[in-house]
Design a protein around this motif. Structure first.
Motif, PDB file in Angstrom:
ATOM      1  N   LYS A  39     -31.918   5.491 -38.701  1.00 49.79           N
ATOM      2  CA  LYS A  39     -31.857   4.956 -40.068  1.00 49.79           C
ATOM      3  C   LYS A  39     -30.454   4.457 -40.402  1.00 49.79           C
ATOM      4  O   LYS A  39     -30.298   3.467 -41.111  1.00 49.79           O
ATOM      5  CB  LYS A  39     -32.271   6.024 -41.074  1.00 49.79           C
ATOM      6  N   ALA A  40     -29.430   5.146 -39.905  1.00 51.31           N
ATOM      7  CA  ALA A  40     -28.042   4.764 -40.189  1.00 51.31           C
ATOM      8  C   ALA A  40     -27.705   3.400 -39.615  1.00 51.31           C
ATOM      9  O   ALA A  40     -26.811   2.716 -40.123  1.00 51.31           O
ATOM     10  CB  ALA A  40     -27.092   5.820 -39.642  1.00 51.31           C
ATOM     11  N   ASP A  41     -28.405   2.980 -38.548  1.00 49.18           N
ATOM     12  CA  ASP A  41     -28.157   1.679 -37.925  1.00 49.18           C
ATOM     13  C   ASP A  41     -28.885   0.527 -38.608  1.00 49.18           C
ATOM     14  O   ASP A  41     -28.658  -0.633 -38.265  1.00 49.18           O
ATOM     15  CB  ASP A  41     -28.577   1.711 -36.452  1.00 49.18           C
ATOM     16  N   MET A  42     -29.724   0.833 -39.571  1.00 52.25           N
ATOM     17  CA  MET A  42     -30.487  -0.214 -40.242  1.00 52.25           C
ATOM     18  C   MET A  42     -29.583  -1.004 -41.194  1.00 52.25           C
ATOM     19  O   MET A  42     -28.647  -0.450 -41.778  1.00 52.25           O
ATOM     20  CB  MET A  42     -31.660   0.392 -41.003  1.00 52.25           C
ATOM     21  N   PRO A  43     -29.847  -2.298 -41.343  1.00 56.32           N
ATOM     22  CA  PRO A  43     -29.011  -3.129 -42.222  1.00 56.32           C
ATOM     23  C   PRO A  43     -28.873  -2.575 -43.648  1.00 56.32           C
ATOM     24  O   PRO A  43     -27.793  -2.630 -44.236  1.00 56.32           O
ATOM     25  CB  PRO A  43     -29.727  -4.484 -42.224  1.00 56.32           C
ATOM     26  N   SER A  45     -28.849   0.520 -44.597  1.00 57.30           N
ATOM     27  CA  SER A  45     -27.911   1.648 -44.582  1.00 57.30           C
ATOM     28  C   SER A  45     -26.473   1.161 -44.468  1.00 57.30           C
ATOM     29  O   SER A  45     -25.571   1.695 -45.121  1.00 57.30           O
ATOM     30  CB  SER A  45     -28.230   2.601 -43.429  1.00 57.30           C
ATOM     31  N   LEU A  46     -26.248   0.173 -43.627  1.00 56.29           N
ATOM     32  CA  LEU A  46     -24.903  -0.393 -43.487  1.00 56.29           C
ATOM     33  C   LEU A  46     -24.407  -0.969 -44.810  1.00 56.29           C
ATOM     34  O   LEU A  46     -23.259  -0.765 -45.198  1.00 56.29           O
ATOM     35  CB  LEU A  46     -24.894  -1.475 -42.405  1.00 56.29           C
ATOM     36  N   ARG A  47     -25.283  -1.673 -45.521  1.00 51.89           N
ATOM     37  CA  ARG A  47     -24.913  -2.227 -46.828  1.00 51.89           C
ATOM     38  C   ARG A  47     -24.618  -1.110 -47.815  1.00 51.89           C
ATOM     39  O   ARG A  47     -23.659  -1.181 -48.581  1.00 51.89           O
ATOM     40  CB  ARG A  47     -26.035  -3.111 -47.373  1.00 51.89           C
ATOM     41  N   HIS A  48     -25.440  -0.068 -47.793  1.00 53.02           N
ATOM     42  CA  HIS A  48     -25.278   1.036 -48.736  1.00 53.02           C
ATOM     43  C   HIS A  48     -23.907   1.691 -48.600  1.00 53.02           C
ATOM     44  O   HIS A  48     -23.269   2.020 -49.591  1.00 53.02           O
ATOM     45  CB  HIS A  48     -26.389   2.073 -48.512  1.00 53.02           C
ATOM     46  N   ARG A  49     -23.443   1.873 -47.368  1.00 52.96           N
ATOM     47  CA  ARG A  49     -22.141   2.516 -47.171  1.00 52.96           C
ATOM     48  C   ARG A  49     -21.025   1.494 -46.990  1.00 52.96           C
ATOM     49  O   ARG A  49     -19.904   1.828 -46.602  1.00 52.96           O
ATOM     50  CB  ARG A  49     -22.187   3.505 -46.018  1.00 52.96           C
ATOM     51  N   ARG A  50     -21.326   0.239 -47.298  1.00 50.70           N
ATOM     52  CA  ARG A  50     -20.352  -0.857 -47.242  1.00 50.70           C
ATOM     53  C   ARG A  50     -19.666  -0.945 -45.877  1.00 50.70           C
ATOM     54  O   ARG A  50     -18.447  -1.079 -45.780  1.00 50.70           O
ATOM     55  CB  ARG A  50     -19.342  -0.715 -48.368  1.00 50.70           C
ATOM     56  N   ASN A  51     -20.471  -0.810 -44.833  1.00 43.64           N
ATOM     57  CA  ASN A  51     -20.022  -0.914 -43.443  1.00 43.64           C
ATOM     58  C   ASN A  51     -19.022   0.164 -43.019  1.00 43.64           C
ATOM     59  O   ASN A  51     -18.329   0.005 -42.021  1.00 43.64           O
ATOM     60  CB  ASN A  51     -19.453  -2.298 -43.140  1.00 43.64           C
ATOM     61  N   ALA A  52     -18.931   1.248 -43.757  1.00 43.58           N
ATOM     62  CA  ALA A  52     -18.036   2.341 -43.357  1.00 43.58           C
ATOM     63  C   ALA A  52     -18.498   2.905 -42.018  1.00 43.58           C
ATOM     64  O   ALA A  52     -19.693   2.952 -41.724  1.00 43.58           O
ATOM     65  CB  ALA A  52     -18.039   3.444 -44.414  1.00 43.58           C
ATOM     66  N   ALA A  53     -17.539   3.330 -41.209  1.00 46.41           N
ATOM     67  CA  ALA A  53     -17.843   3.905 -39.893  1.00 46.41           C
ATOM     68  C   ALA A  53     -18.337   5.335 -40.050  1.00 46.41           C
ATOM     69  O   ALA A  53     -17.923   6.067 -40.957  1.00 46.41           O
ATOM     70  CB  ALA A  53     -16.591   3.880 -39.025  1.00 46.41           C
ATOM     71  N   LEU A  54     -19.231   5.726 -39.169  1.00 51.92           N
ATOM     72  CA  LEU A  54     -19.760   7.088 -39.173  1.00 51.92           C
ATOM     73  C   LEU A  54     -18.872   7.994 -38.324  1.00 51.92           C
ATOM     74  O   LEU A  54     -18.446   7.608 -37.238  1.00 51.92           O
ATOM     75  CB  LEU A  54     -21.181   7.103 -38.614  1.00 51.92           C
ATOM     76  N   ARG A  55     -18.628   9.200 -38.801  1.00 50.42           N
ATOM     77  CA  ARG A  55     -17.890  10.208 -38.028  1.00 50.42           C
ATOM     78  C   ARG A  55     -18.929  11.152 -37.418  1.00 50.42           C
ATOM     79  O   ARG A  55     -19.221  12.209 -37.952  1.00 50.42           O
ATOM     80  CB  ARG A  55     -16.918  10.958 -38.926  1.00 50.42           C
ATOM     81  N   LEU A  56     -19.495  10.738 -36.304  1.00 49.93           N
ATOM     82  CA  LEU A  56     -20.610  11.470 -35.698  1.00 49.93           C
ATOM     83  C   LEU A  56     -20.236  12.876 -35.241  1.00 49.93           C
ATOM     84  O   LEU A  56     -21.085  13.769 -35.223  1.00 49.93           O
ATOM     85  CB  LEU A  56     -21.189  10.671 -34.530  1.00 49.93           C
ATOM     86  N   ALA A  57     -18.982  13.095 -34.899  1.00 50.26           N
ATOM     87  CA  ALA A  57     -18.560  14.428 -34.461  1.00 50.26           C
ATOM     88  C   ALA A  57     -18.675  15.455 -35.589  1.00 50.26           C
ATOM     89  O   ALA A  57     -18.772  16.654 -35.332  1.00 50.26           O
ATOM     90  CB  ALA A  57     -17.131  14.380 -33.941  1.00 50.26           C
TER      91      ALA A  57
END
Length: 70
Positions: A39-43, A45-57
């Motif tokens: 879901k995080a990779d969906m367009p 979701s990217l718009r919602h977080r304004r293209n912020a990078a995910l800290r997967l760790a």
């Protein structure tokens, strides 16, 4: 099937941080993680977080348990 809250911290190039939370259904935490990442990779979701990078760790997963019948 249980519900899970998958919380993924985010950060932007200018240093702003936040979190992106996904509520998903899955049998196991590993499945919940995979579904949230999909879901995080969906367009949207990217718009919602304004293209912020995910800290997967720093990703966390918590099962959501209903209050009734417990």
């Amino acid at each position: 099937m249980p519900y899970w809250a998958v919380t993924i911290p985010t950060h932007t190039a200018d240093g702003t941080s936040g979190v992106h939370v996904f509520i998903v259904t899955a049998d196991r935490p590993e499945q919940a993680r995979g579904r949230a990442l999909a879901k995080a990779d969906m367009p949207m979701s990217l718009r919602h977080r304004r293209n912020a990078a995910l800290r997967l760790a720093a990703l966390t997963i918590a099962e959501i348990t209903p209050r009734w019948g417990m």
